[in-house]
Design a protein around this motif. Structure first.
Motif, PDB file in Angstrom:
ATOM      1  N   SER A   1      -7.517  -9.487  -4.554  1.00 61.56           N
ATOM      2  CA  SER A   1      -6.888  -9.191  -5.847  1.00 61.56           C
ATOM      3  C   SER A   1      -7.366  -7.852  -6.407  1.00 61.56           C
ATOM      4  CB  SER A   1      -7.185 -10.298  -6.845  1.00 61.56           C
ATOM      5  OG  SER A   1      -6.295 -11.373  -6.622  1.00 61.56           O
ATOM      6  N   THR A   2      -8.657  -7.586  -6.260  1.00 59.01           N
ATOM      7  CA  THR A   2      -9.183  -6.307  -6.734  1.00 59.01           C
ATOM      8  C   THR A   2      -8.493  -5.159  -5.997  1.00 59.01           C
ATOM      9  OG1 THR A   2     -11.302  -7.404  -6.994  1.00 59.01           O
ATOM     10  CG2 THR A   2     -11.306  -5.016  -7.140  1.00 59.01           C
ATOM     11  N   PHE A   3      -8.325  -5.341  -4.710  1.00 53.13           N
ATOM     12  CA  PHE A   3      -7.696  -4.307  -3.898  1.00 53.13           C
ATOM     13  C   PHE A   3      -6.275  -4.018  -4.387  1.00 53.13           C
ATOM     14  CE2 PHE A   3      -5.278  -3.157   0.026  1.00 53.13           C
ATOM     15  CZ  PHE A   3      -5.865  -1.917   0.214  1.00 53.13           C
ATOM     16  N   VAL A   4      -5.509  -5.062  -4.553  1.00 51.16           N
ATOM     17  CA  VAL A   4      -4.119  -4.864  -4.989  1.00 51.16           C
ATOM     18  C   VAL A   4      -4.073  -4.337  -6.434  1.00 51.16           C
ATOM     19  CG1 VAL A   4      -1.906  -6.004  -5.357  1.00 51.16           C
ATOM     20  CG2 VAL A   4      -3.272  -6.561  -3.370  1.00 51.16           C
ATOM     21  N   SER A   5      -5.007  -4.787  -7.264  1.00 47.29           N
ATOM     22  CA  SER A   5      -5.056  -4.277  -8.635  1.00 47.29           C
ATOM     23  C   SER A   5      -5.266  -2.775  -8.660  1.00 47.29           C
ATOM     24  CB  SER A   5      -6.187  -4.940  -9.424  1.00 47.29           C
ATOM     25  OG  SER A   5      -5.883  -6.272  -9.671  1.00 47.29           O
ATOM     26  N   MET A   6      -6.042  -2.278  -7.713  1.00 48.27           N
ATOM     27  CA  MET A   6      -6.244  -0.831  -7.651  1.00 48.27           C
ATOM     28  C   MET A   6      -4.969  -0.128  -7.193  1.00 48.27           C
ATOM     29  SD  MET A   6     -10.125  -0.142  -6.379  1.00 48.27           S
ATOM     30  CE  MET A   6     -10.147  -1.197  -4.943  1.00 48.27           C
ATOM     31  N   LEU A   7      -4.251  -0.778  -6.278  1.00 47.57           N
ATOM     32  CA  LEU A   7      -3.009  -0.162  -5.784  1.00 47.57           C
ATOM     33  C   LEU A   7      -1.992  -0.006  -6.912  1.00 47.57           C
ATOM     34  CD1 LEU A   7      -2.429  -1.874  -2.316  1.00 47.57           C
ATOM     35  CD2 LEU A   7      -3.594   0.270  -2.856  1.00 47.57           C
ATOM     36  N   CYS A   8      -1.919  -1.010  -7.804  1.00 49.83           N
ATOM     37  CA  CYS A   8      -0.890  -0.927  -8.838  1.00 49.83           C
ATOM     38  C   CYS A   8      -1.418  -0.259 -10.105  1.00 49.83           C
ATOM     39  CB  CYS A   8      -0.310  -2.308  -9.152  1.00 49.83           C
ATOM     40  SG  CYS A   8      -1.423  -3.348 -10.052  1.00 49.83           S
TER      41      CYS A   8
ATOM     42  N   ARG B   1      -4.047  -1.256 -12.191  1.00 45.28           N
ATOM     43  CA  ARG B   1      -4.693  -2.032 -13.246  1.00 45.28           C
ATOM     44  C   ARG B   1      -6.199  -1.834 -13.217  1.00 45.28           C
ATOM     45  NH1 ARG B   1      -3.930  -7.882 -12.691  1.00 45.28           N
ATOM     46  NH2 ARG B   1      -4.589  -7.975 -14.845  1.00 45.28           N
ATOM     47  N   GLN B   2      -6.720  -1.554 -12.034  1.00 47.21           N
ATOM     48  CA  GLN B   2      -8.164  -1.430 -11.865  1.00 47.21           C
ATOM     49  C   GLN B   2      -8.469  -0.029 -11.336  1.00 47.21           C
ATOM     50  OE1 GLN B   2     -10.711  -3.921 -12.282  1.00 47.21           O
ATOM     51  NE2 GLN B   2     -11.951  -2.098 -12.009  1.00 47.21           N
ATOM     52  N   ARG B   3      -9.412   0.635 -11.958  1.00 42.08           N
ATOM     53  CA  ARG B   3      -9.782   1.969 -11.476  1.00 42.08           C
ATOM     54  C   ARG B   3     -10.743   1.842 -10.308  1.00 42.08           C
ATOM     55  NH1 ARG B   3      -8.504   6.353 -14.293  1.00 42.08           N
ATOM     56  NH2 ARG B   3      -9.988   7.648 -13.181  1.00 42.08           N
ATOM     57  N   PRO B   4     -10.479   2.554  -9.229  1.00 40.62           N
ATOM     58  CA  PRO B   4     -11.431   2.517  -8.122  1.00 40.62           C
ATOM     59  C   PRO B   4     -12.705   3.290  -8.486  1.00 40.62           C
ATOM     60  CG  PRO B   4      -9.590   3.981  -7.623  1.00 40.62           C
ATOM     61  CD  PRO B   4      -9.291   3.355  -8.949  1.00 40.62           C
ATOM     62  N   THR B   5     -13.848   2.872  -7.911  1.00 42.94           N
ATOM     63  CA  THR B   5     -15.055   3.658  -8.135  1.00 42.94           C
ATOM     64  C   THR B   5     -15.105   4.830  -7.159  1.00 42.94           C
ATOM     65  OG1 THR B   5     -16.079   1.807  -6.982  1.00 42.94           O
ATOM     66  CG2 THR B   5     -16.651   2.079  -9.265  1.00 42.94           C
ATOM     67  N   ASP B   6     -14.375   4.692  -6.055  1.00 44.33           N
ATOM     68  CA  ASP B   6     -14.389   5.774  -5.082  1.00 44.33           C
ATOM     69  C   ASP B   6     -13.133   5.668  -4.214  1.00 44.33           C
ATOM     70  OD1 ASP B   6     -15.347   8.006  -3.927  1.00 44.33           O
ATOM     71  OD2 ASP B   6     -16.742   6.987  -2.555  1.00 44.33           O
ATOM     72  N   GLY B   7     -12.780   6.770  -3.563  1.00 46.47           N
ATOM     73  CA  GLY B   7     -11.671   6.738  -2.629  1.00 46.47           C
ATOM     74  C   GLY B   7     -10.359   7.195  -3.247  1.00 46.47           C
ATOM     75  N   ARG B   8      -9.332   7.251  -2.404  1.00 43.65           N
ATOM     76  CA  ARG B   8      -8.044   7.763  -2.868  1.00 43.65           C
ATOM     77  C   ARG B   8      -6.899   6.825  -2.487  1.00 43.65           C
ATOM     78  NH1 ARG B   8      -6.337  13.466  -1.831  1.00 43.65           N
ATOM     79  NH2 ARG B   8      -6.599  13.055   0.403  1.00 43.65           N
ATOM     80  N   ILE B   9      -5.825   6.927  -3.263  1.00 43.73           N
ATOM     81  CA  ILE B   9      -4.610   6.176  -2.954  1.00 43.73           C
ATOM     82  C   ILE B   9      -3.479   7.193  -2.825  1.00 43.73           C
ATOM     83  CG2 ILE B   9      -3.014   4.389  -3.731  1.00 43.73           C
ATOM     84  CD1 ILE B   9      -5.310   3.458  -5.621  1.00 43.73           C
TER      85      ILE B   9
END
Lengths: 324, 243, 297
Positions: free
Chosen positions: B43-50, B52-60
């Protein structure tokens, strides 16, 4: 967005609003002068409450500082008349412009916060505004306020002169502005933008993930609500010939909340009923006792405990489904 | 062709690495399932994709454009739709108004489209019919059964006409018969859109997904066709070990 | 008077202000921290404390003919207790029934504000009335004489704050409060009577405001509208200190009280308030955890 989306939906609820407007006009011919005087004042305050309802009832944002925009309108018009000798219409618009600008600045700051912080921020900014009015006593005459002479309250069109300090004219002017504001509000809350406001009130995260920018929509509601307050403030100054710091105090931020809660938050006509009922009750009680604010307090507590939907909100639940 | 890509995408909560340096590629047109034991970070992973959740590192990356810092509402405009794990609808509005708001959002964004009341009405009704909720137009969302609420949320996602539709545990709380219908609907949707599915129900995953990504402890454990995954030993231990 | 003695005088006035403010704001901060309730009626509990102090002290001097010092002691004990009882009633009758839902409680406490204020107007009247200080000793400094009572206020406030600290950190009641503040649901699961803790905290918060008020009435007279200023200042202190942070509240009370005292002596009090309210709004917008609070998790 096309223009057709902004045309009013001519359904039965539209005609209900027209009927209320017509009834308010007919009161002028029915009521004795004392009451039509009170009603003129109430109608101006209804405009204030209509705007408050846009923000609180439709967008779900509870501001505790709307007196700031009301007084921005009041002083924007009043000071222009007193110090710059502006005539009525330019002064009226300067009041509206002042309220718009203040609402835009304060709104864009305050909307960075949510919930309780938002309430306190709006309250603190309003308190700053109130204190500024006191501080610049020299221009505003502080608590005492100043009177706007009759000369500045005339509409002149060629040879026609309308004196807005005359009771009947005052009533008609208040009625006209109220009617326009009411209809605009009805159209607004059923417009695409209005639907997004309601969506934000109901579930902000969902609305955001439907692609709506919450900040932008909340700001639009905040500013339009501030404009309504400004119109009411400027109109009050012009029709009743007075501007004073009391109208910027916390009490005047809380009153529209009370009116809206009583009449029904999120119902276009709610503030109309709420303001009229409350004003008359307070008017009646203040003749009986000096502690009439006690009653205001009791109403607030009882409302949140027993009838958080208010008069029309409860009615809508039972009878008038879909009342905007 | 890669539609959506993540590079070293991470999300840490304090010392907990919910998602840890995930490199993931979603191809256009596929139905991809993400599975994994509870707490694997799906869920955290998908939340970052859409968004809702800011990643601490990395790019989309969406079609090679970096969207890491793009807000959730703008991502929706770019064609990413998301349905919540815990049903999230406008519970005090009726079904029609719920879907109308989604349709309106798309029409307002689509350049050149004229949003008339009639068009709004037609498209809203069409979407309601598509998920089988036409009869519930005037029902308040909160009065719907749980399964119907999920369908309503799906209708809202579809109304956005997304390029990528992300569904977080869509069949949770469905009855068996509803699951079959849902599968047919997803197949239909996949004709125009790419579907990313977080799902617990392995029957659904196996019958729908073109490919599967297995997450475990915030990392990708395995990736491949349903057959590959079914026979993958590491996946089986991960599931048997924690579930 | 030269500048430095004048500054000393201003600082002493500021310290008195800070001491009273710290007590009042601590009450507001506790209520917000533990219950997540913004109590707009907090200033009215302050006012109630002052008005009741006048009543208890004048009743005990007139009817029982006891000395001002003893009358003040009676007021200092009774007034906070009665105020706490009023708060307890408000909590049980109103706030509890609203499930402490933030927006509804704000509206309700606004209502309670009006009710208390207007009851005071009806039964106490519109006049401002003084309470006689328990003693009238003046401390003679080289440059000016200073009221011994004001110094006593500072000392008493420090003592009371210490007592509150002890209560919160070393007693079972304090433990219950802190546990509830940390995590309401877990506290409930562990069998902590959350509803009673809430009632207790709300009454205790009101009691702190009332104590501050009793201390101040010999300096400032009791009046039914006196609640607004302490309310706004307490808000300011609680926000600058960081919502719910007790340590931050104390530091901020000292800062605001001192600077308000000093600015008011040298400049206009209105200007001091304008600066303070603007500062608060800006802090909430740009640094919601307060100037001294930790970043929220």
């Amino acid at each position: 967005m096309t223009l057709s989306a902004l045309m009013p939906v001519l359904d039965r609820y539209f005609w209900l609003h027209i009927a209320v407007i017509a009834a308010l006009l007919s009161l002028l011919f029915v009521l004795p002068e004392y009451h039509s005087g009170i009603m003129a004042r109430v109608m101006v305050l209804v405009v204030y409450a209509l705007g408050y309802n846009l923000l609180f009832g439709y967008t779900g944002l509870l501001s505790l500082g709307h007196a700031l925009y009301f007084s921005a309108g009041m002083y924007g018009a009043g000071l222009a008349i007193r110090w710059l000798d502006w005539s009525l219409f330019p002064a009226f618009f300067s009041g509206i412009v002042a309220a718009t600008l203040v609402a835009l600045v304060i709104g864009s700051l305050a909307l960075r916060t949510i919930g309780v912080a938002f309430m306190i921020v709006t309250m603190m900014f309003a308190q700053t505004g109130y204190l500024l009015i006191l501080y610049f006593n020299e221009y505003t005459r502080g608590d005492e306020g100043f009177v706007i002479g009759q000369a500045a309250r005339l509409i002149e069109w060629g040879s026609i002169t309308v004196d807005l300090s005359a009771p009947d004219n005052r009533y008609l002017a208040a009625w006209l502005v109220l009617s326009l504001c009411l209809l605009v509000k009805l159209i607004l809350v059923r417009s695409p933008t209005g639907r997004v406001w309601i969506g934000l009130r109901e579930n902000e995260e969902r609305a955001r993930l439907l692609g709506f920018n919450p900040y932008r929509y909340k700001l639009s509601a905040f500013v339009i609500s501030g404009i309504y307050a400004g119109i009411a403030g400027a109109l009050y100054a012009i029709l009743f010939g007075y501007a004073g710091a009391t109208f910027a105090s916390i009490q005047y931020s809380i009153l529209p909340l009370l009116w809206v809660l009583l009449g029904g938050a999120g119902v276009v006509l709610g503030p109309v009923f709420g303001t009229v009922v409350m004003f008359y009750l307070v008017d009646y009680l203040s003749e009986q006792t000096s502690a009439y604010m006690l009653f205001v307090g009791v109403v607030l507590v009882v409302l949140v405990l027993v009838a958080p939907r208010g008069i029309l909100g409860s009615l809508r639940r039972r009878l008038l489904h879909g009342l905007p | 062709m890669s539609l959506l890509q993540t590079q070293n995408l991470s999300c840490h909560f304090g010392g907990i690495k919910a998602v840890d340096a995930v490199n993931f590629t979603l191809n256009a047109g596929e139905i991809r399932a993400i599975i994994g034991p509870n707490g694997a970070g799906k869920s955290t992973f998908v939340s970052m994709l859409c968004g809702r959740q800011r990643p601490t590192d990395g790019r989309i990356l969406l079609k090679s454009t970096d969207i890491t810092d793009v807000s959730a509402d703008k991502r929706t405009a770019l064609g990413i739709a998301y349905t919540f794990q815990i049903t999230s609808v406008f519970s005090q509005l009726n079904c029609y108004d719920n879907v109308e708001l989604a349709v309106q959002g798309r029409l307002m964004r689509q350049s050149g489209s004229r949003m008339t009341r009639q068009r709004l009405r037609e498209e809203t009704c069409h979407q309601l019919e598509r998920v089988g909720l036409a009869d519930y137009e005037a029902t308040l969302a909160t009065h719907l059964s749980y399964g119907h609420q999920r369908l309503l949320e799906l209708a809202m996602g579809l109304s956005l006409d997304p390029e990528i539709l992300m569904l977080d545990e869509p069949t949770q709380g469905f009855a068996e018969s509803e699951i079959d219908q849902f599968g047919i609907l997803i197949k239909q949707i996949a004709e125009d859109a790419t579907v990313l599915l977080i799902e617990h129900n392995m029957n659904v995953v196996m019958s729908l997904a073109d490919s599967i990504t297995v997450l475990d402890q915030g990392r990708i454990l395995a990736e491949g066709t349903p057959q590959d995954i079914a026979s993958n030993a590491a996946v089986q231990t991960a599931y048997l070990g924690t579930d | 008077m030269d500048f430095w003695p004048y500054l000393l005088l201003a600082s002493l006035e500021g310290a008195v202000m800070a001491a009273v403010l710290a007590l009042t704001a601590l009450g507001l901060s506790l209520v917000f921290g533990v219950m997540r309730v913004v109590n707009v009626a907090h200033g009215e509990f302050f006012m109630l404390g002052a008005v009741l102090a006048w009543w208890f002290s004048s009743v005990s001097t007139q009817w029982f003919g006891i000395s001002p010092a003893l009358a003040f002691t009676v007021a200092f004990i009774m007034s906070p207790l009665v105020t706490a009882a009023v708060a307890l009633v408000a909590d049980r009758l109103v706030l509890k029934r609203l499930n402490y839902q933030p927006e509804a409680t704000i509206v309700a406490t606004i209502g309670i504000l009006y009710i208390i204020q207007q009851l005071a107007l009806t039964f106490y009247g519109p006049d401002a009335r003084p309470v006689v200080a328990p003693f009238s000793y003046r401390v003679q400094l080289p440059w000016f004489g200073y009221s011994g009572y004001k110094l006593f206020v500072i000392a008493a406030a420090v003592f009371l704050l210490g007592l509150v600290w002890f209560l919160l950190s070393r007693t079972r009641a304090g433990l219950l409060m802190r546990a509830t503040q940390q995590d309401y649901e877990t506290a409930q699961a562990f069998g902590i009577p959350v509803s009673r803790v809430y009632a207790g905290v709300f009454a205790f918060g009101a009691m702190l405001a009332a104590m501050a008020a009793v201390l101040i009435v010999p300096i400032q007279q009791a009046h039914y509208l006196m609640g607004l200023d302490p309310l706004l200042l307490s808000f300011i202190v609680v926000i600058i200190g960081g919502l719910g942070s007790l340590r931050g509240t104390l530091i901020a009370a000292l800062l605001i009280g001192m600077s308000d005292g000093i600015i008011s002596v040298f400049f206009s009090p209105t200007l001091a308030k304008i600066l303070a309210t603007t500062l608060v709004a800006m802090v909430l917008v740009f640094r919601p955890q307060g100037l001294f609070g930790d970043r929220p998790q």
